[in-house]
Design an enzyme around this catalytic site. Structure first.
Site, short mmCIF file in Angstrom:
data_model
loop_
_atom_site.label_atom_id
_atom_site.label_comp_id
_atom_site.label_asym_id
_atom_site.label_seq_id
_atom_site.Cartn_x
_atom_site.Cartn_y
_atom_site.Cartn_z
N HIS A 154 11.21 3.34 -25.07
CA HIS A 154 10.19 4.43 -24.88
C HIS A 154 9.49 4.67 -26.24
O HIS A 154 9.24 5.57 -26.76
CB HIS A 154 10.43 5.65 -24.57
N ARG A 188 6.45 4.36 -16.29
CA ARG A 188 7.45 5.43 -15.95
C ARG A 188 8.60 4.44 -15.26
O ARG A 188 8.37 3.51 -14.23
CB ARG A 188 6.89 6.13 -14.91
N GLU A 196 17.07 7.60 -19.35
CA GLU A 196 16.74 6.91 -20.60
C GLU A 196 17.75 7.20 -21.49
O GLU A 196 17.52 6.98 -22.77
CB GLU A 196 15.28 7.41 -21.05
#
Length: 335
Positions: A290, A242, A271
């Site tokens: 990600h 995370r 993000e």
């Protein structure tokens, strides 16, 4: 009335097939929500809710008059009040271990990329520096210092499913492995031949530090400037967990001041990243958007699991991947 499934996120990473739900007699609708009040309004008549990182607080849960299942799309579920859901007879289920192998492989790929400086070397070639006199810039500025992976120390922050999956892969490269996780029994470390160490010891003695802990509000910015200053100047930090674990302002300072050698990140605090993000200006940074979770196999599992759990509810069965296995579900109480 059909069994009503409400997904309250606009983008679940992987599209869900509404036809699957219709086949089991469920109505599937998407109603994007952000706030508690929006969630309450959207889920009043829902029999099941699909969510990710939305505030399922006690206030929200107390208003879920029909809901039997809250399904969390991600592996992090701190936004859901599990205790309140249990008290109200609502199952809480999640995606579970659908991408353990993929994240472990991605982590090892990032470690190798850092160890062999693959990205700076590739960029140098693309910039025409291969043919410079004796490759002087590559030989003098990019390559040193570089160390063989064998015998170096990998420090794992967290020792759950993913880091335990990393261990045999890392041992294949003859890395020494240490880990910090006060919530995992010593037998897990002993079985895999990994040394359990205090947090500060891991920071000071690791050549590669990889974060895999379960995120809680207390873990926010657990890696800040004080922690970076403890690390070796030749150390690399890898984060496939995370973004909130790392203070990014402190990270930028650590990278530009030479407190650490570099970083490889699959996650950031926010993000939605534009080209003006300060970390993108640095050559000792790898960012992979990600994507550690992804494979053809994991995508299939991710898409099918909420459907499978909801199908079990409709059939009068308990979900498989419960976060609150002690719950007495609403349909159970009625039978």
């Amino acid at each position: 009335m059909p069994f009503k499934v409400v997904m309250i996120v606009a983008n679940s990473l992987i599209p869900h097939n509404e036809e699957d739900y219709r086949k089991i007699g469920a109505e599937f609708i998407t109603l994007p929500c952000q706030t508690e009040d929006e969630i309450i309004a959207a889920t009043q008549e829902a029999d099941a809710v699909i969510t990710m990182m939305r505030p399922f607080t006690r206030k929200v849960i107390e208003r879920l008059s029909k809901c039997k299942l809250i399904y969390n799309l991600g592996t992090g579920y701190e936004a859901i009040d599990i205790k309140a859901a249990t008290e109200h007879g609502i199952y809480v289920s999640y995606a579970g271990e659908y991408c353990t192998e993929e994240v472990a492989e991605h982590t090892m790929a990032l470690i190798l990329a850092c160890a062999r400086k693959l990205f700076p070397l590739d960029k140098a070639v693309r910039d025409g520096k291969w043919d410079s006199y004796e490759k002087k810039e590559i030989r003098l500025k990019i390559l040193p210092p570089m160390f063989q992976l064998k015998g170096q120390t990998l420090g794992l922050i967290g020792f759950g499913r993913i880091p335990q999956c990393i261990v045999p892969k890392a041992k294949g490269f003859e890395l020494r492995i240490i880990a910090f996780d006060p919530y995992v029994p010593s037998s897990a470390f002993e079985t895999l031949g990994v040394e359990s160490v205090p947090f500060d010891y891991l920071l000071k003695n690791s050549d590669y530090i990889s974060i895999h802990a379960a995120f809680t509000p207390k873990a926010w910015h657990m890696i800040g400037i004080d922690q970076f200053k403890m690390m070796k100047r030749t150390a690399y930090v890898i984060n496939c967990a995370r973004g909130e674990f790392i203070d990014e302002q402190a990270l930028y300072l650590a990278l530009t001041q030479g407190y650490i050698a570099g970083v490889a990140l699959d996650v950031l605090e926010k993000e939605s990243v534009g080209l003006d993000h300060p970390l993108l200006r640095l050559e000792n940074v790898i960012i992979t958007a990600h994507s550690a979770y992804y494979s053809e196999q994991s995508v299939l599992k991710y898409r099918q699991r909420p459907y499978e759990e909801i199908a079990r509810i409709i059939k009068g069965q308990r979900p498989h991947r419960l976060l609150n296995p002690e719950v007495k579900g609403r349909f159970e109480a009625a039978t």
